[in-house]
Design an enzyme around this catalytic site. Structure first.
Site, PDB file in Angstrom:
ATOM      1  N   TYR A 179      46.335  33.435  34.169  1.00 32.78           N
ATOM      2  CA  TYR A 179      46.385  34.595  35.424  1.00 32.78           C
ATOM      3  C   TYR A 179      47.166  33.864  36.447  1.00 32.78           C
ATOM      4  O   TYR A 179      47.179  32.807  36.765  1.00 32.78           O
ATOM      5  CB  TYR A 179      44.755  34.406  36.049  1.00 32.78           C
ATOM      6  CG  TYR A 179      44.428  35.183  37.247  1.00 32.78           C
ATOM      7  CD1 TYR A 179      44.446  36.415  37.274  1.00 32.78           C
ATOM      8  CD2 TYR A 179      44.333  34.409  38.474  1.00 32.78           C
ATOM      9  CE1 TYR A 179      44.371  36.925  38.404  1.00 32.78           C
ATOM     10  CE2 TYR A 179      44.154  35.038  39.758  1.00 32.78           C
ATOM     11  CZ  TYR A 179      43.944  36.341  39.452  1.00 32.78           C
ATOM     12  OH  TYR A 179      43.873  36.993  40.771  1.00 32.78           O
TER      13      TYR A 179
ATOM     14  N   ASP B 186      53.468  27.940  36.564  1.00 34.10           N
ATOM     15  CA  ASP B 186      52.545  28.237  37.634  1.00 34.10           C
ATOM     16  C   ASP B 186      51.583  26.947  37.582  1.00 34.10           C
ATOM     17  O   ASP B 186      50.657  26.847  36.669  1.00 34.10           O
ATOM     18  CB  ASP B 186      51.516  29.672  37.009  1.00 34.10           C
ATOM     19  CG  ASP B 186      50.464  29.772  38.258  1.00 34.10           C
ATOM     20  OD1 ASP B 186      50.194  28.842  38.887  1.00 34.10           O
ATOM     21  OD2 ASP B 186      50.287  31.022  38.014  1.00 34.10           O
TER      22      ASP B 186
ATOM     23  N   LYS C 236      46.309  25.476  46.107  1.00 34.06           N
ATOM     24  CA  LYS C 236      45.092  24.662  45.984  1.00 34.06           C
ATOM     25  C   LYS C 236      45.284  23.203  46.655  1.00 34.06           C
ATOM     26  O   LYS C 236      45.122  23.211  47.631  1.00 34.06           O
ATOM     27  CB  LYS C 236      44.549  24.573  44.499  1.00 34.06           C
ATOM     28  CG  LYS C 236      44.039  26.236  43.881  1.00 34.06           C
ATOM     29  CD  LYS C 236      43.494  25.855  42.700  1.00 34.06           C
ATOM     30  CE  LYS C 236      43.427  27.335  42.222  1.00 34.06           C
ATOM     31  NZ  LYS C 236      42.400  28.116  42.743  1.00 34.06           N
TER      32      LYS C 236
END
Length: 404
Positions: free
Chosen positions: A144, A239, A267
């Protein structure tokens, strides 16, 4: 455990928020029951609106390796808030955090801040297309990369949780240039590259998959992707929104020794506040406006609150021994789940790396999205609620990693 207040809050939210939540997995859709509404966090604990305390293995989906309300981060954010929350103008904090990121992440020389992982990935893909003059992108099923249109194909995370193949509202043209391969299937990726090599701008991958559950790369997979990209002229994008400063201080690329051309971060580097970034060598990053001709902008990009929180977090994480502690704790958790499954005659596959760990209730080893989807999501839902009743907060989906 009593959840009456959370149930009341959920009913109120349903009236004004789609599904009652602002990100789909939070709704407990695949496990059933009432989402817990959280009032505060402290270290490894969270406390819900009914006063229940839980050990938190979600940690804002990996953003908090220092735990909730770490004193250094709280002090940094509080001090900056008194000076101002956002200016829409440059601050020295942006440079200070960039210098720390560039010193830690092997492939990065320059950084552009954005506000979310979706923005970081979308912008990195745009840069790759501009730099190569090509249009096609290769991604891997179950990985994702945010909710930008062109990457909502065979996605993990909430798409896997709810069994959605994509989403209405994404036009065929938006995904026409996206090719999909299986994670850990180097031969399949090689076949795609052989067939479309001179059309492929970039290959994007989570170096450690965390959005179909935790799935480690098999030996040679990341190295093989690097070789394929170098051979065909495509850019390799890691990613590392989830793995950056989680798997190791320098991210998964430092752990595995494989260098991408572009890296997406989020994050942890924002210290739990909305912040993300993409970065790479000067030769590529100088294509970004205003230095170059590839446009990208954002009012809250590099906002001082997130920069202050990120600096405080990274300064704490670079102290010696922290990743050894995280890795040892994650390893003990994975082994404990594995052993308990064996003793209970419940099929369990478990793994850990750095500050990430995870498990599947499955008979066979999980190495890609197909085998992840074969896991017992119904059994996981039962287990999830049994743990919730015992004060342990796991991700409310079989298809998410856990965090230390």
């Amino acid at each position: 455990m009593n959840s009456a207040r959370s149930a009341e809050l959920y009913e109120s939210a349903l009236a004004v928020i789609p599904g009652g939540v602002n990100s789909p997995v939070r709704a407990f859709g695949s496990v059933g029951g009432t989402p817990r509404f959280i009032e505060r966090g402290e270290g490894p604990w969270i406390f819900d609106a009914d006063g229940n305390r839980y050990i938190d293995f979600v940690l804002s989906w990996g953003a908090l390796p220092l735990g909730h309300a770490h004193p250094d981060v709280v002090e940094a954010v509080t001090a900056q808030a008194r000076r101002g929350t956002t200016f829409g103008a440059p601050t020295a904090l942006e440079t200070a955090l960039t210098e720390r990121i560039a010193a830690a992440v092997p492939s990065i020389e320059m950084v552009r801040f954005v506000s979310s992982g979706t923005e970081a990935v979308m912008s990195a893909v745009r840069l790759a297309r501009a730099a190569t003059g090509r249009r096609r992108i290769v991604k891997f099923a179950g990985c994702y990369h945010g909710h930008s249109d062109s990457l909502l194909v065979a996605g993990g995370s909430g798409l896997a949780t709810f069994g959605l193949p994509g989403t209405p509202g994404v036009t065929p043209g938006a995904v026409a240039e996206t090719l999909t391969a299986e994670f850990n299937d180097l031969s399949g990726a090689a076949e795609l590259m052989e067939r479309h090599g001179n059309e492929i701008a970039a290959v994007i991958v989570e170096p450690v998959a965390g959005n179909m559950g935790l799935v480690l790369p098999v030996p040679g997979f990341l190295e093989g992707l690097r070789e394929l990209c170098s051979k065909t002229g495509a850019l390799l994008i890691f990613d590392e929104v989830m793995t950056g400063f989680r798997v190791a201080y320098g991210g998964a690329q430092a752990h595995f020794g494989v260098m991408p051309d572009l890296t997406c971060l989020g994050k942890v580097m924002g210290g739990g506040l909305p912040a993300a970034a993409y970065g790479g060598p000067r030769s590529l990053m100088r294509r970004i406006a205003p230095a170059g001709d590839v446009y990208q902008a954002g009012t809250l990009s590099g906002n001082p609150l997130a920069m202050a929180a990120g600096i405080a977090t990274l300064d704490h994480l670079r102290q010696g021994g922290i990743y050894e502690l995280l890795g040892a704790a994650s390893g003990r958790m994975a082994e404990g789940v594995r052993v308990s499954g064996g003793e209970s005659r419940v099929p369990v596959q478990a793994a850990a790396i750095g500050g990430m760990w995870g498990f599947f209730l499955a008979d066979e080893a999980v190495r890609d999205f197909r085998s992840a989807r074969a896991a017992r999501a119904d059994l996981f839902a039962e287990f999830f609620h049994a743990m919730l009743e015992r004060g342990v907060y796991l991700p409310p989906s079989q298809f998410e990693a856990c965090f230390m």
